[in-house]
Design a protein around this motif. Structure first.
Motif, PDB file in Angstrom:
ATOM      1  N   ARG A 255       0.863  -1.184   0.000  1.00  0.00           N
ATOM      2  CA  ARG A 255       0.000   0.000   0.000  1.00  0.00           C
ATOM      3  C   ARG A 255       0.896   1.229   0.000  1.00  0.00           C
ATOM      4  N   ASP A 256       0.540   2.221  -0.796  1.00  0.00           N
ATOM      5  CA  ASP A 256       1.387   3.418  -0.914  1.00  0.00           C
ATOM      6  C   ASP A 256       1.369   4.257   0.356  1.00  0.00           C
ATOM      7  N   LYS A 257       0.228   4.257   1.043  1.00  0.00           N
ATOM      8  CA  LYS A 257       0.089   5.127   2.212  1.00  0.00           C
ATOM      9  C   LYS A 257      -0.009   4.299   3.496  1.00  0.00           C
ATOM     10  N   VAL A 258       0.546   4.854   4.560  1.00  0.00           N
ATOM     11  CA  VAL A 258       0.420   4.221   5.871  1.00  0.00           C
ATOM     12  C   VAL A 258      -0.972   4.512   6.413  1.00  0.00           C
ATOM     13  N   PRO A 259      -1.732   3.497   6.827  1.00  0.00           N
ATOM     14  CA  PRO A 259      -3.089   3.754   7.335  1.00  0.00           C
ATOM     15  C   PRO A 259      -3.039   4.529   8.649  1.00  0.00           C
ATOM     16  N   MET A 266      -7.275  -1.590  10.408  1.00  0.00           N
ATOM     17  CA  MET A 266      -7.812  -2.944  10.466  1.00  0.00           C
ATOM     18  C   MET A 266      -7.753  -3.619   9.104  1.00  0.00           C
ATOM     19  N   SER A 267      -8.080  -2.874   8.056  1.00  0.00           N
ATOM     20  CA  SER A 267      -8.054  -3.455   6.711  1.00  0.00           C
ATOM     21  C   SER A 267      -6.643  -3.871   6.317  1.00  0.00           C
ATOM     22  N   ARG A 268      -5.672  -3.009   6.590  1.00  0.00           N
ATOM     23  CA  ARG A 268      -4.296  -3.339   6.219  1.00  0.00           C
ATOM     24  C   ARG A 268      -3.769  -4.499   7.060  1.00  0.00           C
ATOM     25  N   THR A 269      -4.158  -4.546   8.333  1.00  0.00           N
ATOM     26  CA  THR A 269      -3.773  -5.665   9.182  1.00  0.00           C
ATOM     27  C   THR A 269      -4.277  -6.974   8.591  1.00  0.00           C
ATOM     28  N   ASN A 270      -5.531  -6.989   8.125  1.00  0.00           N
ATOM     29  CA  ASN A 270      -6.093  -8.189   7.523  1.00  0.00           C
ATOM     30  C   ASN A 270      -5.364  -8.561   6.239  1.00  0.00           C
ATOM     31  N   GLU A 271      -5.029  -7.564   5.421  1.00  0.00           N
ATOM     32  CA  GLU A 271      -4.298  -7.848   4.182  1.00  0.00           C
ATOM     33  C   GLU A 271      -2.961  -8.501   4.478  1.00  0.00           C
ATOM     34  N   GLY A 320      -4.687  -1.752 -12.837  1.00  0.00           N
ATOM     35  CA  GLY A 320      -4.946  -0.413 -13.329  1.00  0.00           C
ATOM     36  C   GLY A 320      -6.019   0.344 -12.590  1.00  0.00           C
ATOM     37  N   GLU A 321      -6.689  -0.292 -11.628  1.00  0.00           N
ATOM     38  CA  GLU A 321      -7.697   0.386 -10.822  1.00  0.00           C
ATOM     39  C   GLU A 321      -7.435   0.098  -9.350  1.00  0.00           C
ATOM     40  N   THR A 322      -7.789   1.052  -8.505  1.00  0.00           N
ATOM     41  CA  THR A 322      -7.614   0.912  -7.064  1.00  0.00           C
ATOM     42  C   THR A 322      -8.971   0.732  -6.402  1.00  0.00           C
ATOM     43  N   PHE A 323      -9.053  -0.243  -5.515  1.00  0.00           N
ATOM     44  CA  PHE A 323     -10.305  -0.527  -4.825  1.00  0.00           C
ATOM     45  C   PHE A 323     -10.105  -0.419  -3.325  1.00  0.00           C
ATOM     46  N   SER A 324     -11.095   0.144  -2.651  1.00  0.00           N
ATOM     47  CA  SER A 324     -11.088   0.146  -1.192  1.00  0.00           C
ATOM     48  C   SER A 324     -11.215  -1.277  -0.686  1.00  0.00           C
ATOM     49  N   PRO A 325     -10.552  -1.595   0.418  1.00  0.00           N
ATOM     50  CA  PRO A 325     -10.727  -2.940   0.984  1.00  0.00           C
ATOM     51  C   PRO A 325     -12.185  -3.276   1.269  1.00  0.00           C
ATOM     52  N   HIS A 326     -12.998  -2.244   1.518  1.00  0.00           N
ATOM     53  CA  HIS A 326     -14.397  -2.489   1.861  1.00  0.00           C
ATOM     54  C   HIS A 326     -15.238  -2.864   0.646  1.00  0.00           C
TER      55      HIS A 326
END
Length: 375
Positions: A255-259, A266-271, A320-326
């Motif tokens: 991920r480019d940005k730190v949550p 929580m989403s990044r932890t799950n990833e 080519g597209e970015t999606f929210s974890p949600h």
């Protein structure tokens, strides 16, 4: 000593058994098709991206699919693909996958009980466009599926059995199939092979602990395989056929940005959690390849040997597209179709770039650095 221990560890994941003969009858006349194994990661509704990848591979005509492994939503794709191939081939598999993803969407025609299960599997909300209820997180911490569903009613089994003929899959001895689940008691992964796969096994692989009660198989309880093996890779080092391994990666590696807010954290932890087992298996495969090259392990799938793996990967985040974890919770069919098209496009790009590499060399270049020599 170390290679011996490594061989034992691999055998534990996939015990030696009689190897099925190499697949026959799947080569086109004239030019020989290139053979690949597929490892399909889980990711909720994002599994529709994998549908697009599989659809394009089946359409291309230059690829022969040998073995398949999958976890969670990847397990659902794996058994739909295996069922279609066993029924009649590539077109049957394409139709079967399309029918399943249509049925799994909000626009699908499922009985009410099965509809409720699909909505829990792919979405926590009862209708398209609705927001995730703010009380959901606290609610799931107060009451478990054991409190809310004391009779353990789970129509997911009926949904899976509607689409999959497990006897047909188990009879297809030419094609290895592996589904992973996590043993609740030990925390260890269990990889179920083709002869063991049932509707309960697929249910276990997709069993999210806060949504479903653990699935009991042979006296042991299982949760989602993504916690421990997402998807299984190591079984393919004992596969009978010499085929490359293509991983379909749903969860972003980076991920480019730190949550900074709670939901992003929580989403990044799950990833990270759902990618950790795959990263560990890639390091193990890289080490096995080096040990084979240096003569420490015997090359070959029979008599305790290991097959070196050439690795490839198609990554949803690179499409080519970015999606929210949600968006993993969105089961609107238009969203599925969008992901399907992305999967098709990503696969065409992969084949345009790396088709000549299949059967020759790996195209994954980010396996963790290991010593150049293994003493």
């Amino acid at each position: 000593m170390f290679p011996l221990l490594l061989n034992k560890a691999v055998s534990r994941l996939w015990p030696n058994r009689r190897r099925p003969p190499a697949a026959a009858g799947r080569r086109p006349r004239g030019r020989r098709r290139k053979r690949i194994n597929l490892a399909l990661q889980g990711g909720g509704a994002h599994g529709a991206f994998t549908w697009g990848v599989l659809d394009q591979l089946l359409t291309d005509g230059r690829i022969a699919i040998d073995g398949i492994s999958g976890t969670s939503a990847g397990a659902l794709n794996a058994v739909m693909l295996a069922d279609g191939l066993a029924r009649g081939g590539a077109q049957d598999a394409r139709n079967h996958l399309a029918d399943f993803w249509r049925a799994a969407s909000f626009g699908g025609h499922l009985p009410e009980l099965q509809r409720s299960v699909v909505e829990r599997l792919f979405s926590f909300v009862p209708r398209p466009g609705a927001a995730v209820p703010p009380w959901l997180g606290a609610f799931s911490q107060l009451w478990s599926p054991y409190d809310l569903n004391p009779l353990n009613i789970n129509p997911l089994k009926e949904l899976i059995e509607r689409f999959v003929d497990f006897e047909l899959i188990r009879a297809d001895s030419d094609r290895p199939l592996f589904i992973s689940a996590t043993n609740v008691r030990t925390g260890e992964p269990r990889v179920f092979s083709r002869a063991e796969i049932t509707a309960e096994v697929v249910m276990a692989s997709a069993c999210l602990p806060l949504l479903f009660r653990a699935v009991e198989i042979e006296g042991e309880s299982y949760w989602d395989g993504g916690y421990s093996n997402n998807p299984p890779l190591l079984p393919f080092i004992r596969a009978p056929a010499d085929a490359d391994l293509l991983i379909v990666q749903i969860n972003p590696r980076e991920r480019d940005k730190v949550p900074v807010n709670a939901r992003e954290i929580m989403s990044r932890t799950n990833e990270i959690t759902f990618n950790a087992a795959q990263s560990a298996e890639l390091r193990t495969i890289d080490l096995i390849n080096r040990l084979i090259d240096q003569g420490w392990l015997r090359r070959g799938a029979g008599n305790g040997g290991c097959r070196g793996l050439r690795l490839h990967r198609i990554v949803m985040a690179d499409a080519g597209e970015t999606f929210s974890p949600h968006s993993r919770l969105n089961n609107d069919f238009e969203f599925f179709e969008r992901l399907h098209k992305l999967g098709q496009r990503a696969t065409r790009r992969f084949l345009d770039t790396h088709f000549d590499d299949i059967g020759e060399r790996s195209t994954i270049d980010d396996v963790a650095d290991l010593p150049a020599e293994v003493a």
